[in-house]
Write a protein that holds these residues in place. Structure first.
Motif, PDB file in Angstrom:
ATOM      1  N   PHE A  24     -11.284  -0.868  33.267  1.00  0.00           N
ATOM      2  CA  PHE A  24     -11.374   0.828  32.216  1.00  0.00           C
ATOM      3  C   PHE A  24     -12.587   0.871  32.290  1.00  0.00           C
ATOM      4  CE2 PHE A  24     -11.896   2.417  28.526  1.00  0.00           C
ATOM      5  CZ  PHE A  24     -11.300   3.705  28.189  1.00  0.00           C
ATOM      6  N   THR A  25     -13.379  -0.588  31.651  1.00  0.00           N
ATOM      7  CA  THR A  25     -14.844  -0.629  31.026  1.00  0.00           C
ATOM      8  C   THR A  25     -15.362  -0.337  31.918  1.00  0.00           C
ATOM      9  OG1 THR A  25     -14.350  -2.712  29.916  1.00  0.00           O
ATOM     10  CG2 THR A  25     -16.478  -2.593  30.309  1.00  0.00           C
TER      11      THR A  25
ATOM     12  N   VAL B 174     -19.473   4.403  33.718  1.00  0.00           N
ATOM     13  CA  VAL B 174     -19.931   5.548  34.669  1.00  0.00           C
ATOM     14  C   VAL B 174     -19.841   7.167  33.502  1.00  0.00           C
ATOM     15  CG1 VAL B 174     -18.915   6.667  36.410  1.00  0.00           C
ATOM     16  CG2 VAL B 174     -18.895   4.219  36.129  1.00  0.00           C
ATOM     17  N   ARG B 175     -18.581   7.042  33.030  1.00  0.00           N
ATOM     18  CA  ARG B 175     -18.297   8.375  32.688  1.00  0.00           C
ATOM     19  C   ARG B 175     -19.604   9.244  30.982  1.00  0.00           C
ATOM     20  NH1 ARG B 175     -13.112  10.470  32.940  1.00  0.00           N
ATOM     21  NH2 ARG B 175     -14.222  12.475  32.344  1.00  0.00           N
ATOM     22  N   HIS B 176     -20.263   8.070  30.433  1.00  0.00           N
ATOM     23  CA  HIS B 176     -20.545   8.053  29.910  1.00  0.00           C
ATOM     24  C   HIS B 176     -22.583   8.437  30.316  1.00  0.00           C
ATOM     25  CE1 HIS B 176     -17.633   7.703  27.178  1.00  0.00           C
ATOM     26  NE2 HIS B 176     -17.774   7.916  25.600  1.00  0.00           N
TER      27      HIS B 176
ATOM     28  N   CYS C  99      -6.053   1.717  42.643  1.00  0.00           N
ATOM     29  CA  CYS C  99      -7.055   2.971  43.477  1.00  0.00           C
ATOM     30  C   CYS C  99      -6.102   4.206  42.666  1.00  0.00           C
ATOM     31  CB  CYS C  99      -6.801   3.148  44.894  1.00  0.00           C
ATOM     32  SG  CYS C  99      -7.416   1.633  45.370  1.00  0.00           S
ATOM     33  N   THR C 100      -4.786   4.052  42.731  1.00  0.00           N
ATOM     34  CA  THR C 100      -4.605   5.579  41.518  1.00  0.00           C
ATOM     35  C   THR C 100      -4.584   5.409  39.904  1.00  0.00           C
ATOM     36  OG1 THR C 100      -2.388   5.719  42.968  1.00  0.00           O
ATOM     37  CG2 THR C 100      -2.292   7.101  41.190  1.00  0.00           C
ATOM     38  N   TYR C 101      -5.144   4.631  39.825  1.00  0.00           N
ATOM     39  CA  TYR C 101      -5.065   4.089  38.333  1.00  0.00           C
ATOM     40  C   TYR C 101      -6.900   3.902  38.323  1.00  0.00           C
ATOM     41  CZ  TYR C 101      -7.067   1.657  33.982  1.00  0.00           C
ATOM     42  OH  TYR C 101      -7.476   0.288  33.168  1.00  0.00           O
TER      43      TYR C 101
ATOM     44  N   VAL D 175     -10.794   2.957  21.876  1.00  0.00           N
ATOM     45  CA  VAL D 175      -9.707   2.129  21.020  1.00  0.00           C
ATOM     46  C   VAL D 175      -9.109   1.438  20.910  1.00  0.00           C
ATOM     47  CG1 VAL D 175      -8.749   2.974  18.801  1.00  0.00           C
ATOM     48  CG2 VAL D 175     -11.027   4.100  19.439  1.00  0.00           C
ATOM     49  N   LEU D 176      -7.805   2.395  22.122  1.00  0.00           N
ATOM     50  CA  LEU D 176      -6.655   1.402  22.390  1.00  0.00           C
ATOM     51  C   LEU D 176      -6.307   0.603  23.291  1.00  0.00           C
ATOM     52  CD1 LEU D 176      -4.654   4.623  23.204  1.00  0.00           C
ATOM     53  CD2 LEU D 176      -4.015   3.080  21.080  1.00  0.00           C
ATOM     54  N   PHE D 177      -7.706   0.562  24.006  1.00  0.00           N
ATOM     55  CA  PHE D 177      -8.022  -1.106  24.445  1.00  0.00           C
ATOM     56  C   PHE D 177      -7.958  -2.315  23.609  1.00  0.00           C
ATOM     57  CE2 PHE D 177      -7.434   1.070  28.058  1.00  0.00           C
ATOM     58  CZ  PHE D 177      -6.969  -0.520  29.795  1.00  0.00           C
TER      59      PHE D 177
END
Length: 208
Positions: free
Chosen positions: A51-52, A57-59, A103-105, A122-124
């Protein structure tokens, strides 16, 4: 902090993590049992590292600020499958399912709205705490740290401190800073418990 020092600190965080969990993998491979290890903890750890990577990447954050996490996620995947193997819970079907699920995750994380990524970050934090507590619980129950690598946990603690500094100096992302601060504390506690439950430390001294 100057660009040179920031660059050095970034590489300090990245380079050790390329092979960080190899000593842990070697210990597990040598001892061929999972005593003191938490499968749940490594599953959470792997999902958190993945997730990190996606979050950065998304940011559109620079690669050097998260380059270690793909290596850590792959090493966690190896540890997870070794633990399943030594617990006699691994076969071809299980391994295939695990890879497809992973891979789906990643695909789902890449498609989520950016606002949802903020919420998940936040949830992580409590999820990460739960994962570390799983390691602490497994170690406390076993009262034997021979299967755990002190090098792994101590270096993780130091790199988290490094990431607090780099995140503050360059990214200004307070969610990341909070996450690294929590992980630093918990990694330090695990490191202390590994020392405390070390077989050599707890071995009775021979009388002269």
């Amino acid at each position: 902090m100057g660009p040179f020092l920031l660059g050095v600190l970034n590489w300090f965080c990245v380079v050790p993590c390329v092979f960080l969990k190899v000593p842990q993998i070697y210990k597990l491979f040598s001892n061929k049992n999972t005593k003191g290890l938490s499968l749940r903890g490594y599953l959470i750890s792997c999902s958190r590292f993945t997730f990190t990577v996606v979050y950065h990447v998304r940011h559109s954050y620079p690669l050097i600020y998260y380059l270690e996490y793909p290596f850590l996620a792959v090493q966690d995947l190896v540890l997870i499958h070794l633990m399943l193997y030594y617990d006699r819970r691994l076969n071809t079907s299980t391994a295939t399912t695990n890879i497809m699920t992973y891979c789906t995750y990643i695909a789902i994380m890449m498609l989520l709205p950016i606002q949802m990524m903020q919420l998940l970050q936040v949830l992580f934090i409590p999820i990460s705490v739960f994962g570390k507590c799983s390691h602490l619980s497994a170690l406390y129950q076993a009262k034997d740290s021979r299967n755990l690598s002190l090098f792994n946990w101590a270096i993780t603690c130091l790199t988290c401190i490094g990431r607090i500094i780099t995140s503050y100096a360059k990214l200004g992302d307070w969610l990341l800073i909070l996450k690294f601060a929590v992980n630093t504390t918990l990694n330090f506690i695990v490191s202390c418990m590994i020392v405390y439950y070390s077989p050599s430390r707890r071995q009775p001294k021979k009388s002269v």
